[in-house]
Design a protein around this motif. Structure first.
Motif, mmCIF file in Angstrom:
data_model
loop_
_atom_site.group_PDB
_atom_site.id
_atom_site.type_symbol
_atom_site.label_atom_id
_atom_site.label_comp_id
_atom_site.label_asym_id
_atom_site.label_seq_id
_atom_site.Cartn_x
_atom_site.Cartn_y
_atom_site.Cartn_z
ATOM 1 N N LEU A 265 11.832 11.988 2.735
ATOM 2 C CA LEU A 265 11.857 11.251 1.473
ATOM 3 C C LEU A 265 10.429 10.971 0.999
ATOM 4 C CD1 LEU A 265 13.530 9.743 -0.682
ATOM 5 C CD2 LEU A 265 13.507 7.755 0.828
ATOM 6 N N ALA A 266 10.152 11.189 -0.284
ATOM 7 C CA ALA A 266 8.821 10.943 -0.839
ATOM 8 C C ALA A 266 8.559 9.440 -0.939
ATOM 9 C CB ALA A 266 8.700 11.588 -2.219
ATOM 10 N N ALA B 47 3.517 15.573 -8.891
ATOM 11 C CA ALA B 47 2.895 16.458 -7.898
ATOM 12 C C ALA B 47 3.593 16.327 -6.542
ATOM 13 C CB ALA B 47 1.409 16.120 -7.758
ATOM 14 N N LEU B 48 3.950 15.108 -6.178
ATOM 15 C CA LEU B 48 4.611 14.870 -4.896
ATOM 16 C C LEU B 48 6.000 15.478 -4.867
ATOM 17 C CD1 LEU B 48 4.291 13.525 -2.161
ATOM 18 C CD2 LEU B 48 5.058 11.374 -3.172
ATOM 19 N N ILE B 49 6.740 15.355 -5.981
ATOM 20 C CA ILE B 49 8.075 15.948 -6.067
ATOM 21 C C ILE B 49 7.993 17.475 -5.922
ATOM 22 C CG2 ILE B 49 9.973 16.453 -7.656
ATOM 23 C CD1 ILE B 49 10.241 13.740 -6.457
ATOM 24 N N ASP C 250 14.933 9.707 -5.114
ATOM 25 C CA ASP C 250 14.000 10.818 -4.921
ATOM 26 C C ASP C 250 12.640 10.333 -4.419
ATOM 27 O OD1 ASP C 250 15.692 12.984 -6.103
ATOM 28 O OD2 ASP C 250 15.524 11.718 -7.876
ATOM 29 N N VAL C 251 12.253 9.126 -4.842
ATOM 30 C CA VAL C 251 10.938 8.583 -4.496
ATOM 31 C C VAL C 251 11.052 7.084 -4.235
ATOM 32 C CG1 VAL C 251 8.516 8.314 -5.224
ATOM 33 C CG2 VAL C 251 9.840 10.265 -6.052
ATOM 34 N N ILE C 252 10.333 6.617 -3.219
ATOM 35 C CA ILE C 252 10.185 5.183 -2.974
ATOM 36 C C ILE C 252 8.750 4.809 -3.352
ATOM 37 C CG2 ILE C 252 10.289 3.297 -1.303
ATOM 38 C CD1 ILE C 252 12.943 4.695 -1.615
ATOM 39 N N ILE C 253 8.589 3.813 -4.213
ATOM 40 C CA ILE C 253 7.266 3.286 -4.564
ATOM 41 C C ILE C 253 7.243 1.838 -4.093
ATOM 42 C CG2 ILE C 253 5.635 2.755 -6.413
ATOM 43 C CD1 ILE C 253 6.948 4.948 -8.066
ATOM 44 N N SER C 254 6.278 1.496 -3.253
ATOM 45 C CA SER C 254 6.317 0.172 -2.649
ATOM 46 C C SER C 254 4.944 -0.470 -2.533
ATOM 47 C CB SER C 254 6.947 0.250 -1.251
ATOM 48 O OG SER C 254 6.923 -1.013 -0.612
ATOM 49 N N ASP C 255 4.932 -1.786 -2.764
ATOM 50 C CA ASP C 255 3.766 -2.599 -2.437
ATOM 51 C C ASP C 255 3.755 -2.785 -0.915
ATOM 52 O OD1 ASP C 255 1.553 -4.193 -2.624
ATOM 53 O OD2 ASP C 255 2.558 -5.875 -3.594
ATOM 54 N N ILE C 256 2.672 -3.334 -0.381
ATOM 55 C CA ILE C 256 2.590 -3.564 1.063
ATOM 56 C C ILE C 256 2.831 -5.034 1.401
ATOM 57 C CG2 ILE C 256 1.031 -3.576 3.054
ATOM 58 C CD1 ILE C 256 -0.156 -0.993 2.047
ATOM 59 N N GLU C 257 2.074 -5.916 0.786
ATOM 60 C CA GLU C 257 2.199 -7.350 1.071
ATOM 61 C C GLU C 257 3.356 -7.939 0.272
ATOM 62 O OE1 GLU C 257 -2.085 -9.000 2.285
ATOM 63 O OE2 GLU C 257 -1.968 -8.393 0.196
#
Length: 234
Positions: free
Chosen positions: A76-77, A117-119, A49-56
């Motif tokens: 996709l969120a 809130a995003l969902i 449902d959600v992707i949470i990701s660092d950048i580096e």
């Protein structure tokens, strides 16, 4: 239960976020990956449902990963969590396709609130029926162009332009109310989930790109009315 793919190379931080979210009331199911390549592999194997990701990150960074995800999963969120706090970093994060950019450090409860809130925002964009003033067509005519929001595609004669997730959402909002002024806050809230300074700056970048895509037809205009909003006309 909300399923999350957490892509983070810092194992300790990843464990803290995973355990905190899984202990929240209502609960989350959290799958972890240590870099962008592994994140893409796990996304191909399951639904999230959600992707949470660092950048580096090693092997494949978060920006490149999200750009690839957006080509296949336009709705996709996606949330970036990063220690990179410069304005250019935030703008790049949104430009790559993220829905939210959350700066480290943050509390798990803060992340939980943003996810919820995003969902809700994503669900509302899917289930809300268009009003009587909104078009239900899957194809929009913009001058001599044809816009296909489901395919995220803009066509002019034999030429095709693929649109990013945010480009697609912005253009669809403007097309639904073509000839009318759509407020900046409405666009920012619907596309970015926030109306802060960074997302506002990013919106101007996206509008410039959309004007370029539509430049083959000189009758088409995307006007920014200061203090009022944005209007698409042909």
């Amino acid at each position: 239960m909300i399923r999350i793919l957490l892509v983070e190379d810092d194992k300790n931080f990843s464990f803290i976020i995973q355990s905190s979210l899984e202990q929240m009331i209502g609960g989350y199911e959290v799958v972890t990956a240590s870099n962008g390549k592994e994140g893409l592999e796990k996304l191909a194997q399951a639904t999230f449902d959600v992707i949470i990701s660092d950048i580096e990150m090693p092997v494949l960074d978060g920006i490149t990963m999200v750009q690839q995800i957006r080509e296949q999963y336009p709705r996709l969120a996606i949330v970036f969590i990063s220690g990179r706090i410069q304005a250019k970093d935030v703008i790049q994060g949104y430009h790559s396709g993220a829905d939210l950019y959350l700066k480290k450090p943050f509390l798990p409860e803060e992340l939980d609130a943003h996810i919820q809130a995003l969902i809700k925002l994503k669900q509302a964009s899917v289930v809300t029926s268009p009003s009587e003033n909104e078009s239900t067509e899957s194809v929009y005519s913009i001058g001599t162009y044809r816009f296909y929001p489901v395919q995220s595609k803009l066509c002019y004669q034999d030429e095709q332009q693929s649109l990013t997730h945010k480009e697609n959402l912005i253009l669809e909002m403007l097309c639904r109310r073509k000839g009318q002024t759509v407020s900046r806050d409405e666009i920012l809230s619907s596309v970015w989930g926030t109306a802060d300074f960074y997302s506002s700056r990013s919106l101007d970048v996206f509008l410039t790109k959309l004007r370029k895509y539509l430049s083959q037809d000189s009758q088409i205009q995307i006007k920014v009315l200061k203090g009022v909003g944005v209007c698409l006309s042909d």
